[in-house]
Design a protein around this motif. Structure first.
Motif, PDB file in Angstrom:
ATOM      1  N   SER A  13       9.290 -10.722 -12.200  1.00  0.00           N
ATOM      2  CA  SER A  13       7.856 -10.539 -12.424  1.00  0.00           C
ATOM      3  C   SER A  13       7.439  -9.098 -12.156  1.00  0.00           C
ATOM      4  CB  SER A  13       7.078 -11.482 -11.505  1.00  0.00           C
ATOM      5  OG  SER A  13       7.415 -11.204 -10.162  1.00  0.00           O
ATOM      6  N   ARG A  17       8.452   0.456  -9.941  1.00  0.00           N
ATOM      7  CA  ARG A  17       7.723   1.639 -10.415  1.00  0.00           C
ATOM      8  C   ARG A  17       8.270   2.863  -9.711  1.00  0.00           C
ATOM      9  NH1 ARG A  17       2.223   0.388  -8.377  1.00  0.00           N
ATOM     10  NH2 ARG A  17       3.085  -1.469  -7.410  1.00  0.00           N
ATOM     11  N   GLY A  62       3.353  -9.570  -3.117  1.00  0.00           N
ATOM     12  CA  GLY A  62       2.957  -8.431  -3.964  1.00  0.00           C
ATOM     13  C   GLY A  62       1.739  -7.723  -3.400  1.00  0.00           C
ATOM     14  N   GLU A  85       6.970  -7.337  -0.827  1.00  0.00           N
ATOM     15  CA  GLU A  85       6.682  -6.306  -1.847  1.00  0.00           C
ATOM     16  C   GLU A  85       7.970  -5.538  -2.147  1.00  0.00           C
ATOM     17  OE1 GLU A  85       5.570  -4.361  -4.558  1.00  0.00           O
ATOM     18  OE2 GLU A  85       3.703  -5.235  -3.807  1.00  0.00           O
ATOM     19  N   ASP A 112      12.534  -9.524  -3.910  1.00  0.00           N
ATOM     20  CA  ASP A 112      11.868 -10.401  -4.875  1.00  0.00           C
ATOM     21  C   ASP A 112      11.271 -11.636  -4.182  1.00  0.00           C
ATOM     22  OD1 ASP A 112      11.114 -12.081  -6.908  1.00  0.00           O
ATOM     23  OD2 ASP A 112      13.001 -11.955  -8.002  1.00  0.00           O
ATOM     24  N   ALA A 113       9.972 -11.804  -4.355  1.00  0.00           N
ATOM     25  CA  ALA A 113       9.263 -12.892  -3.665  1.00  0.00           C
ATOM     26  C   ALA A 113       9.790 -14.280  -4.056  1.00  0.00           C
ATOM     27  CB  ALA A 113       7.770 -12.810  -3.980  1.00  0.00           C
ATOM     28  N   PHE A 132      -2.694 -11.726  -4.757  1.00  0.00           N
ATOM     29  CA  PHE A 132      -3.885 -11.025  -5.232  1.00  0.00           C
ATOM     30  C   PHE A 132      -3.521 -10.047  -6.356  1.00  0.00           C
ATOM     31  CE2 PHE A 132      -5.677 -11.440  -0.637  1.00  0.00           C
ATOM     32  CZ  PHE A 132      -6.052 -12.752  -0.901  1.00  0.00           C
ATOM     33  N   THR A 207      -9.013  -5.355  -2.800  1.00  0.00           N
ATOM     34  CA  THR A 207      -7.696  -4.701  -2.898  1.00  0.00           C
ATOM     35  C   THR A 207      -7.786  -3.468  -3.801  1.00  0.00           C
ATOM     36  OG1 THR A 207      -6.785  -5.702  -4.903  1.00  0.00           O
ATOM     37  CG2 THR A 207      -6.706  -7.052  -2.904  1.00  0.00           C
ATOM     38  N   PHE A 209      -6.010  -2.784  -6.512  1.00  0.00           N
ATOM     39  CA  PHE A 209      -6.048  -3.133  -7.936  1.00  0.00           C
ATOM     40  C   PHE A 209      -7.401  -3.689  -8.351  1.00  0.00           C
ATOM     41  CE2 PHE A 209      -2.479  -2.771 -10.823  1.00  0.00           C
ATOM     42  CZ  PHE A 209      -1.618  -2.048 -10.024  1.00  0.00           C
TER      43      PHE A 209
HETATM   44  C1  LIG Z   1      -0.720  -5.357  -9.895  1.00  0.00           C
HETATM   45  S1  LIG Z   1      -0.008  -5.044  -8.333  1.00  0.00           S
HETATM   46  C2  LIG Z   1      -1.273  -5.624  -7.196  1.00  0.00           C
HETATM   47  C3  LIG Z   1      -1.072  -5.136  -5.794  1.00  0.00           C
HETATM   48  C4  LIG Z   1      -2.083  -5.627  -4.754  1.00  0.00           C
HETATM   49  N1  LIG Z   1      -2.008  -7.058  -4.564  1.00  0.00           N
HETATM   50  C5  LIG Z   1      -3.493  -5.226  -5.116  1.00  0.00           C
HETATM   51  O1  LIG Z   1      -4.287  -6.100  -5.508  1.00  0.00           O
HETATM   52  O2  LIG Z   1      -3.810  -4.027  -5.006  1.00  0.00           O
HETATM   53  C6  LIG Z   1       1.225  -6.314  -8.212  1.00  0.00           C
HETATM   54  C7  LIG Z   1       2.267  -6.027  -7.145  1.00  0.00           C
HETATM   55  O3  LIG Z   1       3.135  -7.153  -7.036  1.00  0.00           O
HETATM   56  C8  LIG Z   1       4.453  -6.693  -6.801  1.00  0.00           C
HETATM   57  N2  LIG Z   1       5.355  -7.756  -7.266  1.00  0.00           N
HETATM   58  C9  LIG Z   1       5.366  -8.335  -8.486  1.00  0.00           C
HETATM   59  N3  LIG Z   1       6.304  -9.293  -8.551  1.00  0.00           N
HETATM   60  C10 LIG Z   1       6.906  -9.311  -7.333  1.00  0.00           C
HETATM   61  C11 LIG Z   1       7.965 -10.078  -6.792  1.00  0.00           C
HETATM   62  N4  LIG Z   1       8.580 -11.024  -7.515  1.00  0.00           N
HETATM   63  N5  LIG Z   1       8.346  -9.837  -5.536  1.00  0.00           N
HETATM   64  C12 LIG Z   1       7.724  -8.884  -4.780  1.00  0.00           C
HETATM   65  N6  LIG Z   1       6.706  -8.118  -5.239  1.00  0.00           N
HETATM   66  C13 LIG Z   1       6.308  -8.332  -6.508  1.00  0.00           C
HETATM   67  C14 LIG Z   1       4.550  -5.412  -7.609  1.00  0.00           C
HETATM   68  O4  LIG Z   1       5.549  -4.549  -7.100  1.00  0.00           O
HETATM   69  C15 LIG Z   1       3.146  -4.837  -7.456  1.00  0.00           C
HETATM   70  O5  LIG Z   1       3.074  -3.936  -6.370  1.00  0.00           O
END
Ligand SMILES: C[S@@+](CC[C@H](N)C(=O)[O-])C[C@H]1O[C@@H](n2cnc3c(N)ncnc32)[C@H](O)[C@@H]1O
Length: 233
Positions: A13, A17, A62, A85, A112-113, A132, A207, A209
């Motif tokens: 998912s 980056r 995340g 994260e 990975d979550a 979130f 947050t 984002f």
């Molecule tokens: C769009 S960002 C939102 C970050 C934060 N929650 C906010 O609202 O500011 C999504 C985050 O989820 C993390 N992420 C996505 N899939 C993940 C996974 N399977 N395991 C760990 N982190 C994950 C990404 O690295 C990213 O930093």
């Protein structure tokens, strides 16, 4: 990569980056990694060894740059918080904040979550799970990358304690609808605001984002689900 290898590779998912790591994040990653980061192993975590206090555990999946997680951990010292994260600059930023505030109720797993949720937590053990503003993967051909999928919803439900909650938020309307469709079909979860309804006055910090979405004129949709209490024996 051979055909059979690419077939076996799980759909992730996230993409890692390459975002810039600031000097203070780099220092935090170097100096405080062992204080806050739990090395991922596909084994149950011994929570009594992870946190100094025995307390209900909230897991944020995340957390990005960690603003919301840091604030919740600071505001609720009698609860434990664990963030998952893969984005290392965000982990560095969170550790910096935790160090300045002297927090001992906050830990991180940098992995990975999906795997962490599957292997590291016992059934019926978590107080809250928070997701979130997950990546919306808005192109149709990328929908399978969305972290909210039926199998993941059922995994999260199994890890929550009876009465525990799952709180999700997104600024992408179609993802909000996708979340509703997936979660309303998970029999172990009940929508706290009534079937199909969003949570209009959510309790959570804003947050990074979300602030970005606000600047772009996006709306925000929150959902709150509870795991059914066990029926009396
Ligand atoms: C769009 S960002 C939102 C970050 C934060 N929650 C906010 O609202 O500011 C999504 C985050 O989820 C993390 N992420 C996505 N899939 C993940 C996974 N399977 N395991 C760990 N982190 C994950 C990404 O690295 C990213 O930093």
């Amino acid at each position: 990569m051979s055909d059979s290898e690419s077939k076996k590779r799980p759909i992730r998912s996230y993409v890692i980056r390459s975002g810039r790591t600031t000097e203070s994040q780099r220092k935090a990653l170097e100096q405080h990694w062992d204080d806050y980061v739990i090395a991922y192993q596909p084994d149950l975590l011994e929570l009594g060894r992870v946190f100094p206090q025995d307390a209900p555990l909230t897991v944020e999946i995340g957390f990005g740059m960690g603003d919301s997680l840091l604030q919740m951990a600071e505001d609720n010292p009698a609860q434990n918080f664990l963030g998952i994260e893969v984005h290392r600059p965000g982990v560095g930023k969170l550790m910096n904040g935790a160090e300045v505030r002297g927090l001992t109720n906050l830990k991180v797993i940098c992995h990975d979550a999906t795997e962490v949720m599957k292997h590291c937590f016992a059934s019926d053990s978590l107080e809250r799970v928070l997701i979130f503003f997950p990546d919306p993967w808005h192109k149709k051909r990328h929908h399978k990358r969305r972290i909210v999928q039926p199998e993941f919803a059922s995994l999260l439900a199994s890890r929550l304690r009876p009465g525990g909650s799952l709180h999700l938020a997104t600024d992408w309307e179609q993802y909000a609808e996708h979340m509703v469709e997936v979660l309303e079909n998970e029999p172990a979860l009940l929508n706290a605001n009534g079937r199909g309804n969003f949570w209009l006055n959510p309790e959570r910090p804003q947050t990074k984002f979300e602030r970005r979405g606000e600047r772009l004129g996006h709306g925000v949709w929150d959902l709150l689900y509870r795991k059914a209490e066990k029926a009396d024996q």
